[in-house]
Design a protein around this motif. Structure first.
Motif, PDB file in Angstrom:
ATOM      1  N   ASN A   1     -20.350  33.509  -8.785  1.00 36.89           N
ATOM      2  CA  ASN A   1     -19.488  34.437  -8.570  1.00 36.89           C
ATOM      3  C   ASN A   1     -20.248  35.746  -8.593  1.00 36.89           C
ATOM      4  OD1 ASN A   1     -17.061  36.037  -8.851  1.00 36.89           O
ATOM      5  ND2 ASN A   1     -16.277  33.988  -8.835  1.00 36.89           N
ATOM      6  N   PHE A   2     -19.928  36.695  -7.589  1.00 35.15           N
ATOM      7  CA  PHE A   2     -20.714  37.754  -7.209  1.00 35.15           C
ATOM      8  C   PHE A   2     -20.559  38.857  -8.548  1.00 35.15           C
ATOM      9  CE2 PHE A   2     -17.102  39.268  -5.392  1.00 35.15           C
ATOM     10  CZ  PHE A   2     -17.142  40.648  -5.336  1.00 35.15           C
ATOM     11  N   MET A   3     -19.525  38.856  -9.251  1.00 40.89           N
ATOM     12  CA  MET A   3     -19.399  40.102  -9.629  1.00 40.89           C
ATOM     13  C   MET A   3     -19.313  39.688 -11.561  1.00 40.89           C
ATOM     14  SD  MET A   3     -18.990  42.925  -8.742  1.00 40.89           S
ATOM     15  CE  MET A   3     -18.214  43.955  -9.985  1.00 40.89           C
ATOM     16  N   CYS A   4     -19.219  38.486 -12.009  1.00 42.68           N
ATOM     17  CA  CYS A   4     -19.170  38.284 -13.226  1.00 42.68           C
ATOM     18  C   CYS A   4     -20.169  37.537 -14.007  1.00 42.68           C
ATOM     19  CB  CYS A   4     -17.927  37.276 -13.388  1.00 42.68           C
ATOM     20  SG  CYS A   4     -16.463  38.127 -13.184  1.00 42.68           S
TER      21      CYS A   4
ATOM     22  N   ALA B   1     -26.846  32.304  -6.860  1.00 41.78           N
ATOM     23  CA  ALA B   1     -26.969  33.158  -5.568  1.00 41.78           C
ATOM     24  C   ALA B   1     -25.924  34.270  -5.902  1.00 41.78           C
ATOM     25  CB  ALA B   1     -26.565  32.536  -4.404  1.00 41.78           C
ATOM     26  N   LYS B   2     -26.074  35.354  -6.088  1.00 39.89           N
ATOM     27  CA  LYS B   2     -25.361  36.679  -6.173  1.00 39.89           C
ATOM     28  C   LYS B   2     -25.191  37.569  -5.011  1.00 39.89           C
ATOM     29  CE  LYS B   2     -24.472  35.262 -10.585  1.00 39.89           C
ATOM     30  NZ  LYS B   2     -23.131  35.169 -11.157  1.00 39.89           N
TER      31      LYS B   2
ATOM     32  N   ALA C   1     -10.899  40.052   0.733  1.00 41.87           N
ATOM     33  CA  ALA C   1     -11.345  39.324   1.783  1.00 41.87           C
ATOM     34  C   ALA C   1     -12.985  39.518   1.534  1.00 41.87           C
ATOM     35  CB  ALA C   1     -10.949  39.864   3.149  1.00 41.87           C
ATOM     36  N   ASP C   2     -13.709  40.521   1.347  1.00 43.66           N
ATOM     37  CA  ASP C   2     -15.104  40.816   1.062  1.00 43.66           C
ATOM     38  C   ASP C   2     -15.359  39.909   0.124  1.00 43.66           C
ATOM     39  OD1 ASP C   2     -17.462  42.287   1.947  1.00 43.66           O
ATOM     40  OD2 ASP C   2     -16.977  42.771  -0.375  1.00 43.66           O
ATOM     41  N   GLY C   3     -14.655  40.102  -1.091  1.00 44.57           N
ATOM     42  CA  GLY C   3     -14.986  39.327  -2.301  1.00 44.57           C
ATOM     43  C   GLY C   3     -15.196  37.579  -2.008  1.00 44.57           C
ATOM     44  N   TRP C   4     -14.375  37.107  -1.181  1.00 48.31           N
ATOM     45  CA  TRP C   4     -14.225  35.990  -1.161  1.00 48.31           C
ATOM     46  C   TRP C   4     -15.618  35.409  -0.304  1.00 48.31           C
ATOM     47  CZ3 TRP C   4     -12.438  32.277  -3.911  1.00 48.31           C
ATOM     48  CH2 TRP C   4     -11.154  32.867  -4.515  1.00 48.31           C
ATOM     49  N   ALA C   5     -15.681  36.169   0.836  1.00 50.22           N
ATOM     50  CA  ALA C   5     -16.808  35.865   1.622  1.00 50.22           C
ATOM     51  C   ALA C   5     -18.194  35.936   0.795  1.00 50.22           C
ATOM     52  CB  ALA C   5     -17.085  36.955   2.794  1.00 50.22           C
ATOM     53  N   ARG C   6     -18.394  36.929  -0.292  1.00 49.64           N
ATOM     54  CA  ARG C   6     -19.515  36.869  -0.819  1.00 49.64           C
ATOM     55  C   ARG C   6     -19.505  35.837  -1.988  1.00 49.64           C
ATOM     56  NH1 ARG C   6     -21.923  41.696  -0.382  1.00 49.64           N
ATOM     57  NH2 ARG C   6     -20.494  43.281   0.908  1.00 49.64           N
ATOM     58  N   THR C   7     -18.312  35.563  -2.727  1.00 45.80           N
ATOM     59  CA  THR C   7     -18.271  34.346  -3.673  1.00 45.80           C
ATOM     60  C   THR C   7     -18.527  32.951  -3.000  1.00 45.80           C
ATOM     61  OG1 THR C   7     -16.646  35.571  -4.826  1.00 45.80           O
ATOM     62  CG2 THR C   7     -16.708  33.314  -5.222  1.00 45.80           C
ATOM     63  N   LEU C   8     -17.952  32.612  -1.798  1.00 45.32           N
ATOM     64  CA  LEU C   8     -18.035  31.386  -1.058  1.00 45.32           C
ATOM     65  C   LEU C   8     -19.492  31.244  -0.656  1.00 45.32           C
ATOM     66  CD1 LEU C   8     -14.745  30.486   0.337  1.00 45.32           C
ATOM     67  CD2 LEU C   8     -15.536  30.168  -1.766  1.00 45.32           C
ATOM     68  N   SER C   9     -20.143  32.429  -0.155  1.00 45.39           N
ATOM     69  CA  SER C   9     -21.375  32.373   0.216  1.00 45.39           C
ATOM     70  C   SER C   9     -22.479  31.924  -0.937  1.00 45.39           C
ATOM     71  CB  SER C   9     -21.865  33.775   0.995  1.00 45.39           C
ATOM     72  OG  SER C   9     -21.187  33.941   2.287  1.00 45.39           O
ATOM     73  N   GLY C  10     -22.138  32.827  -1.858  1.00 43.40           N
ATOM     74  CA  GLY C  10     -22.701  32.260  -3.107  1.00 43.40           C
ATOM     75  C   GLY C  10     -22.642  30.872  -3.711  1.00 43.40           C
ATOM     76  N   LEU C  11     -21.593  30.141  -3.659  1.00 43.66           N
ATOM     77  CA  LEU C  11     -21.203  28.871  -3.828  1.00 43.66           C
ATOM     78  C   LEU C  11     -22.201  27.942  -2.750  1.00 43.66           C
ATOM     79  CD1 LEU C  11     -19.661  26.504  -5.087  1.00 43.66           C
ATOM     80  CD2 LEU C  11     -17.912  26.917  -3.521  1.00 43.66           C
ATOM     81  N   LYS C  12     -22.047  28.208  -1.630  1.00 41.86           N
ATOM     82  CA  LYS C  12     -22.694  27.253  -0.602  1.00 41.86           C
ATOM     83  C   LYS C  12     -24.239  27.388  -0.904  1.00 41.86           C
ATOM     84  CE  LYS C  12     -23.550  27.230   4.287  1.00 41.86           C
ATOM     85  NZ  LYS C  12     -23.420  25.675   4.567  1.00 41.86           N
TER      86      LYS C  12
ATOM     87  N   LEU D   1     -29.554  38.230  -3.431  1.00 41.57           N
ATOM     88  CA  LEU D   1     -29.687  38.904  -4.808  1.00 41.57           C
ATOM     89  C   LEU D   1     -29.244  37.699  -5.894  1.00 41.57           C
ATOM     90  CD1 LEU D   1     -27.994  42.419  -4.212  1.00 41.57           C
ATOM     91  CD2 LEU D   1     -30.314  41.805  -4.095  1.00 41.57           C
ATOM     92  N   VAL D   2     -30.247  37.609  -6.741  1.00 44.87           N
ATOM     93  CA  VAL D   2     -29.938  36.827  -7.971  1.00 44.87           C
ATOM     94  C   VAL D   2     -29.752  37.525  -9.090  1.00 44.87           C
ATOM     95  CG1 VAL D   2     -30.876  34.654  -9.372  1.00 44.87           C
ATOM     96  CG2 VAL D   2     -31.174  35.013  -6.671  1.00 44.87           C
ATOM     97  N   LYS D   3     -28.568  37.349  -9.664  1.00 41.80           N
ATOM     98  CA  LYS D   3     -28.037  38.356 -10.721  1.00 41.80           C
ATOM     99  C   LYS D   3     -26.806  37.933 -11.396  1.00 41.80           C
ATOM    100  CE  LYS D   3     -27.580  43.299 -11.650  1.00 41.80           C
ATOM    101  NZ  LYS D   3     -27.667  44.767 -10.972  1.00 41.80           N
TER     102      LYS D   3
END
Length: 249
Positions: free
Chosen positions: A138-141, A241-242, A221-232, A85-87
Motif C-alpha cells: 500500500n503506497f501511503m501507509c 513495492a511502494k 483513482a490515482d491511489g488505486w492505480a498505485r496500490t494495485l500496481s504495488g500489489l501486483k 520505490l520501496v518504502k
C-alpha cells in the motif's frame, strides 16, 4: 503490450477513453454520442479497448457500463519511466455497509479497475485480508493493523489515514468493505468490492468502488492505480513495492 499500443493508435478509441476519463461508467448509447459512427462501429472499438485491458465493464440490469482501466497504462509508464520505490506505506478502503448488502446488484459502481496477477488464489486472498500484507504494497501507509473485521492504516508519521471494515466475505472470491478516509476532514464513507477469478496461472482481480465523493474521485483513482500496481509487483516478485506520488516522495 502490442494490444495496448494498437488500441491507443486509433483517434476514435482515444475519444472514447477521454469520454470515460471525464464520466466513468457510461453505457454504449451514451458513448455512441461521442462519435459519428454506427452503434456496431462503436461496439467494435470498445471491444478492442476491452481486449487491451484499457476498459472494463459491468452489467447492471439491461445496461452494460464501461469504465476506464488505468492499470495497463500505469504499468507501461512504470516499466520505462517511473522508478520503483520501496518504502514503508499503505493505503486501503473506507467504512459503511448499506448498499453492499442487498442493493449492490441495483447500483452501478463509480469506479472499476481490473488487473491480472500471476499468483495463486490463496496468495491473493491473503494479500487482501492480512494486515501485514497490506503494509508491503500500500503506497501511503507504514503500518496496518487488524481489529476484528476492521483494518486500520497508518502513515509513516503515525497518523491514521484509512479505516476499512469488512462487511461481507465469500472466501477466496469476494470481499466487500467500507472505505473511511481519515486523511482529510469531512470526506464521507464509501464502499469497495474486490472480486477474484482464477484464469489458469493468473488471478483476475477486479476492484469496484461505490459512492465516491465527486471531489475525491481523481485522487482515489490515482491511489488505486498505485496500490494495485504495488500489489501486483509484490505478489509477482516477492519484493515490497511502494508507488509513491511525487507529492509524497
Amino acid at each position: 503490450m502490442d494490444a495496448l499500443f494498437k488500441a491507443l493508435s486509433d483517434p476514435a478509441r482515444r475519444i472514447l477513453l477521454d469520454s470515460l476519463r471525464s464520466t466513468d461508467g457510461q453505457t454504449l448509447q451514451q458513448l455512441q454520442g461521442q462519435l459519428d459512427m454506427t452503434r456496431f462501429g462503436v461496439m467494435k472499438h470498445l471491444g478492442v479497448l476491452e481486449e487491451a485491458g484499457l476498459i472494463t465493464t459491468k452489467k447492471v440490469g439491461r445496461f452494460k457500463h464501461h469504465y476506464l482501466n488505468a492499470l495497463p497504462l500505469q504499468e507501461a509508464i512504470d516499466r520505462w519511466i517511473e522508478p520503483l520505490l520501496v518504502k514503508p506505506a499503505a493505503r486501503a478502503v473506507l467504512d459503511l455497509k448499506s448498499k453492499l448488502e442487498g442493493h449492490e446488484t441495483m447500483t452501478k459502481p463509480d469506479f472499476v479497475m481490473q488487473t491480472y496477477i500471476r499468483c495463486t488464489q490463496d496468495a491473493l486472498w491473503a494479500a487482501l485480508t492480512e494486515a501485514s500484507a497490506h503494509a508491503a504494497y500500500n503506497f501511503m501507509c507504514q503500518d496496518v493493523r487488524r481489529d476484528g473485521d476492521t483494518l486500520h492504516f497508518q502513515t509513516p508519521d503515525g497518523n491514521e489515514m484509512l479505516v476499512c471494515r469488512e462487511t461481507a466475505l465469500d472466501p477466496k472470491t469476494r470481499i466487500a468493505s467500507t472505505f473511511e478516509p481519515k486523511w482529510a476532514p469531512g470526506v464521507p464513507v464509501s464502499q469497495i468490492v474486490y472480486l477474484i477469478a482464477v484464469e489458469g496461472p493468473f488471478c483476475a482481480l477486479t476492484l469496484e468502488h461505490y459512492n465516491i465523493p465527486p471531489a475525491a474521485a481523481d485522487g482515489i483513482a490515482d491511489g488505486w492505480a498505485r496500490t494495485l500496481s504495488g500489489l501486483k509487483t509484490w505478489l509477482e516478485t516477492g519484493e515490497s513495492a511502494k508507488f509513491l506520488s511525487p507529492q509524497v516522495q
